[in-house]
Design a protein around this motif. Structure first.
Motif, PDB file in Angstrom:
ATOM      1  N   TYR A  88       7.033 -59.175   6.900  1.00 54.29           N
ATOM      2  CA  TYR A  88       6.124 -59.773   5.925  1.00 54.29           C
ATOM      3  C   TYR A  88       5.681 -61.140   6.435  1.00 54.29           C
ATOM      4  N   GLU A  89       4.384 -61.370   6.436  1.00 54.33           N
ATOM      5  CA  GLU A  89       3.808 -62.655   6.846  1.00 54.33           C
ATOM      6  C   GLU A  89       2.955 -63.193   5.713  1.00 54.33           C
ATOM      7  N   PRO A  90       3.547 -64.037   4.851  1.00 59.64           N
ATOM      8  CA  PRO A  90       2.785 -64.558   3.704  1.00 59.64           C
ATOM      9  C   PRO A  90       1.506 -65.287   4.114  1.00 59.64           C
ATOM     10  N   GLU A  91       1.558 -66.015   5.244  1.00 59.51           N
ATOM     11  CA  GLU A  91       0.387 -66.775   5.673  1.00 59.51           C
ATOM     12  C   GLU A  91      -0.771 -65.864   6.084  1.00 59.51           C
ATOM     13  N   ASN A  92      -0.465 -64.660   6.543  1.00 60.03           N
ATOM     14  CA  ASN A  92      -1.502 -63.692   6.912  1.00 60.03           C
ATOM     15  C   ASN A  92      -1.731 -62.645   5.819  1.00 60.03           C
ATOM     16  N   LYS A  93      -0.959 -62.770   4.743  1.00 61.08           N
ATOM     17  CA  LYS A  93      -1.035 -61.817   3.631  1.00 61.08           C
ATOM     18  C   LYS A  93      -0.920 -60.384   4.139  1.00 61.08           C
ATOM     19  N   PHE A 124      -0.147 -54.255  -2.284  1.00 63.22           N
ATOM     20  CA  PHE A 124      -1.485 -54.821  -2.452  1.00 63.22           C
ATOM     21  C   PHE A 124      -1.618 -55.717  -3.681  1.00 63.22           C
ATOM     22  N   LYS A 125      -0.584 -55.809  -4.490  1.00 61.25           N
ATOM     23  CA  LYS A 125      -0.583 -56.809  -5.555  1.00 61.25           C
ATOM     24  C   LYS A 125      -0.444 -58.206  -4.965  1.00 61.25           C
ATOM     25  N   THR A 126       0.064 -58.289  -3.723  1.00 66.83           N
ATOM     26  CA  THR A 126       0.352 -59.575  -3.087  1.00 66.83           C
ATOM     27  C   THR A 126      -0.335 -59.758  -1.740  1.00 66.83           C
ATOM     28  N   VAL A 127      -0.430 -58.700  -0.936  1.00 66.65           N
ATOM     29  CA  VAL A 127      -0.989 -58.825   0.412  1.00 66.65           C
ATOM     30  C   VAL A 127      -2.371 -58.178   0.499  1.00 66.65           C
ATOM     31  N   ASP A 128      -3.082 -58.484   1.577  1.00 62.01           N
ATOM     32  CA  ASP A 128      -4.414 -57.926   1.802  1.00 62.01           C
ATOM     33  C   ASP A 128      -4.424 -56.835   2.872  1.00 62.01           C
ATOM     34  N   LYS A 129      -3.296 -56.742   3.629  1.00 63.55           N
ATOM     35  CA  LYS A 129      -3.261 -55.826   4.772  1.00 63.55           C
ATOM     36  C   LYS A 129      -1.849 -55.265   4.917  1.00 63.55           C
ATOM     37  N   GLY A 149      -5.937 -43.051   5.200  1.00 66.33           N
ATOM     38  CA  GLY A 149      -7.024 -43.987   5.482  1.00 66.33           C
ATOM     39  C   GLY A 149      -6.668 -45.072   6.471  1.00 66.33           C
ATOM     40  N   ALA A 150      -5.484 -45.006   7.080  1.00 69.14           N
ATOM     41  CA  ALA A 150      -5.093 -46.017   8.067  1.00 69.14           C
ATOM     42  C   ALA A 150      -5.890 -45.815   9.354  1.00 69.14           C
ATOM     43  N   VAL A 151      -6.163 -46.925  10.016  1.00 69.95           N
ATOM     44  CA  VAL A 151      -6.929 -46.931  11.257  1.00 69.95           C
ATOM     45  C   VAL A 151      -6.056 -47.529  12.362  1.00 69.95           C
ATOM     46  N   LYS A 152      -6.070 -46.882  13.522  1.00 72.40           N
ATOM     47  CA  LYS A 152      -5.325 -47.417  14.672  1.00 72.40           C
ATOM     48  C   LYS A 152      -6.034 -48.663  15.172  1.00 72.40           C
ATOM     49  N   VAL A 153      -5.290 -49.783  15.266  1.00 74.63           N
ATOM     50  CA  VAL A 153      -5.902 -51.048  15.664  1.00 74.63           C
ATOM     51  C   VAL A 153      -5.336 -51.615  16.965  1.00 74.63           C
ATOM     52  N   GLU A 154      -4.200 -51.064  17.431  1.00 72.42           N
ATOM     53  CA  GLU A 154      -3.561 -51.678  18.586  1.00 72.42           C
ATOM     54  C   GLU A 154      -2.488 -50.742  19.157  1.00 72.42           C
ATOM     55  N   GLU A 172      -3.418 -49.669  10.391  1.00 70.83           N
ATOM     56  CA  GLU A 172      -3.650 -50.687   9.358  1.00 70.83           C
ATOM     57  C   GLU A 172      -4.472 -50.097   8.213  1.00 70.83           C
ATOM     58  N   ILE A 173      -4.118 -50.534   7.011  1.00 73.05           N
ATOM     59  CA  ILE A 173      -4.902 -50.255   5.809  1.00 73.05           C
ATOM     60  C   ILE A 173      -5.151 -51.588   5.147  1.00 73.05           C
ATOM     61  N   LYS A 174      -6.406 -51.864   4.836  1.00 71.10           N
ATOM     62  CA  LYS A 174      -6.754 -53.116   4.167  1.00 71.10           C
ATOM     63  C   LYS A 174      -6.925 -52.871   2.668  1.00 71.10           C
ATOM     64  N   LYS A 175      -6.629 -53.904   1.901  1.00 74.01           N
ATOM     65  CA  LYS A 175      -6.673 -53.825   0.448  1.00 74.01           C
ATOM     66  C   LYS A 175      -8.026 -53.312  -0.054  1.00 74.01           C
ATOM     67  N   GLU A 176      -9.104 -53.782   0.547  1.00 72.08           N
ATOM     68  CA  GLU A 176     -10.434 -53.396   0.056  1.00 72.08           C
ATOM     69  C   GLU A 176     -10.726 -51.917   0.293  1.00 72.08           C
TER      70      GLU A 176
END
Length: 177
Positions: A88-93, A124-129, A149-154, A172-176
């Protein structure tokens, strides 16, 4: 703006089918009964995790993570497997969900989708990613996470708890979404 921190191990997450219970030391034997099936690990980067000593190391890492859960089928009370929140990285949400495994009788039942959706809704109540490390040869898990709906990013090498580095994909799955 939401400034609250994510509790990696809430008391219980549940819906009508699944209950996620914070992992406790006394869950080892019943969880190892599920994990001792070699076929569970055949596509996993650590293919011998079904061995008691290797699983013991995995379990210790789960306990130290303070984000691990026992997955229970609410209808039968049967232990389905385990999963966790980590990195968990709060600064990066952002947070990772992973170290997930299920007994074979739960494969293809929609159980994994149910668990992941519940965990995503909570996160997703707290993070964006939300991100996932998935072994490069773990095609079953790659397909399952892509269905959500996850996308390979790396692609990176990941060192699991007290284990050598292994090649993984980051999804990765983003909140939006």
């Amino acid at each position: 703006m939401n400034t609250s921190l994510l509790n990696l191990q809430p008391e219980i997450l549940e819906d009508n089918l699944v209950k996620l219970i914070p992992l406790q030391e006394n869950h080892f034997e019943e969880l190892y009964k599920v994990a001792s099936d070699p076929l569970i690990w055949e596509q996993h980067p650590n293919k011998n995790r079904y061995e008691r000593e290797v699983f013991q190391n995995f379990f210790e890492g789960a306990m130290e993570s303070k984000g691990a859960f026992l997955i229970v089928d609410k209808n039968t009370g049967e232990i389905a497997g385990s999963t966790r929140f980590y990195d968990y990285e709060p600064e990066n949400k952002s947070v990772f969900i992973g170290y997930t495994f299920y007994g074979r009788n739960f494969w293809g039942t929609g159980f994994n989708t149910q668990v992941k959706k519940m965990m995503l809704d909570y996160a997703f109540k707290t993070v964006d990613k939300v991100q996932f490390h998935i072994g490069a040869e773990n095609y079953r898990s790659q397909k399952a996470i892509e269905k959500l709906g996850a996308v390979k990013v790396e692609e990176i090498d990941v060192a699991y708890y007290n284990e050598p580095s292994r090649h993984n994909f980051v999804y990765e799955i983003k909140k939006e979404q």
